[in-house]
Scaffold this active site. Sequence first.
Site, PDB file in Angstrom:
ATOM      1  N   TYR A 142       0.866  -1.214   0.088  1.00 53.00           N
ATOM      2  CA  TYR A 142      -0.035  -0.047  -0.113  1.00 53.00           C
ATOM      3  C   TYR A 142       0.926   1.065  -0.066  1.00 53.00           C
ATOM      4  CZ  TYR A 142      -4.760  -1.923   0.607  1.00 53.00           C
ATOM      5  OH  TYR A 142      -5.835  -2.526   0.446  1.00 53.00           O
ATOM      6  N   LYS A 193       2.808 -15.459   2.239  1.00 52.69           N
ATOM      7  CA  LYS A 193       3.416 -16.145   1.008  1.00 52.69           C
ATOM      8  C   LYS A 193       4.877 -16.389   1.223  1.00 52.69           C
ATOM      9  CE  LYS A 193       1.745 -17.536  -2.404  1.00 52.69           C
ATOM     10  NZ  LYS A 193       1.115 -18.875  -2.779  1.00 52.69           N
ATOM     11  N   ASP A 226      -2.989 -18.125   0.425  1.00 53.84           N
ATOM     12  CA  ASP A 226      -3.957 -18.629  -0.511  1.00 53.84           C
ATOM     13  C   ASP A 226      -4.559 -19.624   0.469  1.00 53.84           C
ATOM     14  OD1 ASP A 226      -1.354 -20.164  -0.604  1.00 53.84           O
ATOM     15  OD2 ASP A 226      -1.772 -20.547  -2.572  1.00 53.84           O
ATOM     16  N   ASP A 250      -6.477  -6.805   3.760  1.00 52.22           N
ATOM     17  CA  ASP A 250      -7.504  -6.473   3.017  1.00 52.22           C
ATOM     18  C   ASP A 250      -8.627  -7.500   2.444  1.00 52.22           C
ATOM     19  OD1 ASP A 250      -9.114  -4.293   1.817  1.00 52.22           O
ATOM     20  OD2 ASP A 250      -8.042  -4.736  -0.159  1.00 52.22           O
ATOM     21  N   ASP A 254     -12.346  -9.167   3.846  1.00 49.49           N
ATOM     22  CA  ASP A 254     -13.565  -9.225   3.288  1.00 49.49           C
ATOM     23  C   ASP A 254     -14.174 -10.386   2.965  1.00 49.49           C
ATOM     24  OD1 ASP A 254     -13.547  -6.387   2.505  1.00 49.49           O
ATOM     25  OD2 ASP A 254     -14.226  -6.961   0.292  1.00 49.49           O
TER      26      ASP A 254
HETATM   27  C1  IPM Z   1     -10.650  -1.491   3.413  1.00 55.99           C
HETATM   28  C2  IPM Z   1     -10.757  -0.900   2.189  1.00 55.99           C
HETATM   29  C3  IPM Z   1      -9.551   0.243   2.014  1.00 55.99           C
HETATM   30  C4  IPM Z   1      -8.270  -0.534   1.588  1.00 55.99           C
HETATM   31  C5  IPM Z   1      -9.815   1.153   0.556  1.00 55.99           C
HETATM   32  C6  IPM Z   1     -11.213   1.988   0.494  1.00 55.99           C
HETATM   33  C7  IPM Z   1      -8.794   2.157   0.088  1.00 55.99           C
HETATM   34  O1  IPM Z   1     -11.077  -1.778   1.162  1.00 55.99           O
HETATM   35  O2  IPM Z   1     -10.412  -0.410   4.595  1.00 55.99           O
HETATM   36  O3  IPM Z   1     -10.600  -2.584   3.532  1.00 55.99           O
HETATM   37  O4  IPM Z   1      -8.085  -1.160   0.748  1.00 55.99           O
HETATM   38  O5  IPM Z   1      -7.532  -0.745   2.658  1.00 55.99           O
HETATM   39 MG    MG Z   2     -10.987  -3.731   2.016  1.00 59.55          MG
END
Ligand code: IPM
Ligand code: MG
Length: 369
Positions: A142, A193, A226, A250, A254
């Site tokens: 990042y 990884k 993975d 990240d 999710d």
């Molecule tokens: C998160 C989001 C952010 C990230 C975006 C909005 C920049 O997806 O907080 O998980 O990638 O960290």
């Molecule tokens: Mg995210």
Amino acid sequence: MTTRNILIMPGDGIGPEVMAEVERLIAWFNAHGKTRFETARELVGGAAYDVHGTPVTEAAMEKALAADAVLFGAVGGPKWASVPYDKRPEAALLRLRKDLGLFANLRPAICFDALKASSTLKPEIVAGLDIMIVRELTGGVYFGEPRGITNLPNGERRAVDTQVYTTHEIHRIARVAFELARLRGNKVASAEKHNVMTSGLLWKEEVTKLHAAEYRDVELTHILADNCAMQLVRNPKQFDVIVTDNLFGDILSDEAAQLTGSIGMLPSASLGARDAATGRQRALYEPIHGSAPDIAGQGKANPIAAILSFAMCLRYSFAMKAEADAIERAVAAVLDQGLRTGDIMQPGMKLLGTNEMGSAILACLAKTV
Ligand code: IPM
Ligand code: MG
């Protein structure tokens, strides 16, 4: 009476709608609790870009640096798809994380009992799920340099991003994971990884060293990122704390969010280092979900992730455990009553809008505190 300064940054899309419910909760605590919350508001993301030509102003950054905690909604949307890359709404969030030094991102994935049938996985796979993903937030790909797009002599374009970690960055995030594990199930899975990336190899070696030196009482396993993604949908309850880098965190968070029924349920805390002299620790709290432009402005969004993020704020920034527990119990209670927003709606349940869901949680809270 203790005073706490909170900066509220609602952002874009459903951000302002869900944050409005958090502000009602804050007003309720101001009227009924022993702590006084002083709040200020700042635009962020596309909303700030539209007014100021930048996704976060210097004045807003100063307020964020000075606040006891920042409550953040969500940023981004198709409206800002063509703004310059360094002015995109997401750049504000990345700058806040970096400048506030918020290296530790805590993303709890908890499946409320009432929602076990809302998950796309079988109820027995997710019932009772309680995982904590600890994501490194100020390093890795990042922020790594060099980065950028260059034009090659042959007319092609070339893009570079850099994944980079140093020992101290790995140690401090692993330490957060081990300390949290001691308060929970005492297990840490470190996901990287190491078979492909040298940064993954360093990550594995340094986590192992720290574990051997200071955390032998915690069970540590290493898992390829993975495989971790696969195990999360195969048998998520094998995990307690997962510690991982910025990008894998990240993605895995999710995935973990969806296990709980809806990404609209999941809060997060982003914490800096505690200042040894003052005890001060910078912190930002935000729902994991995005700005959901498709449902923005319709009063449909689920405010629970934002409300649970405020509960995390009370727990981690202000040591208000009883109040944080009370909010979490109120959320569980409204779900048990069959109240649902659209994202977690099931047959036979009662569909509520954002504001009604906020009211239901407030009503429950008022009964229990
Ligand atoms: C998160 C989001 C952010 C990230 C975006 C909005 C920049 O997806 O907080 O998980 O990638 O960290
Ligand atoms: Mg995210």
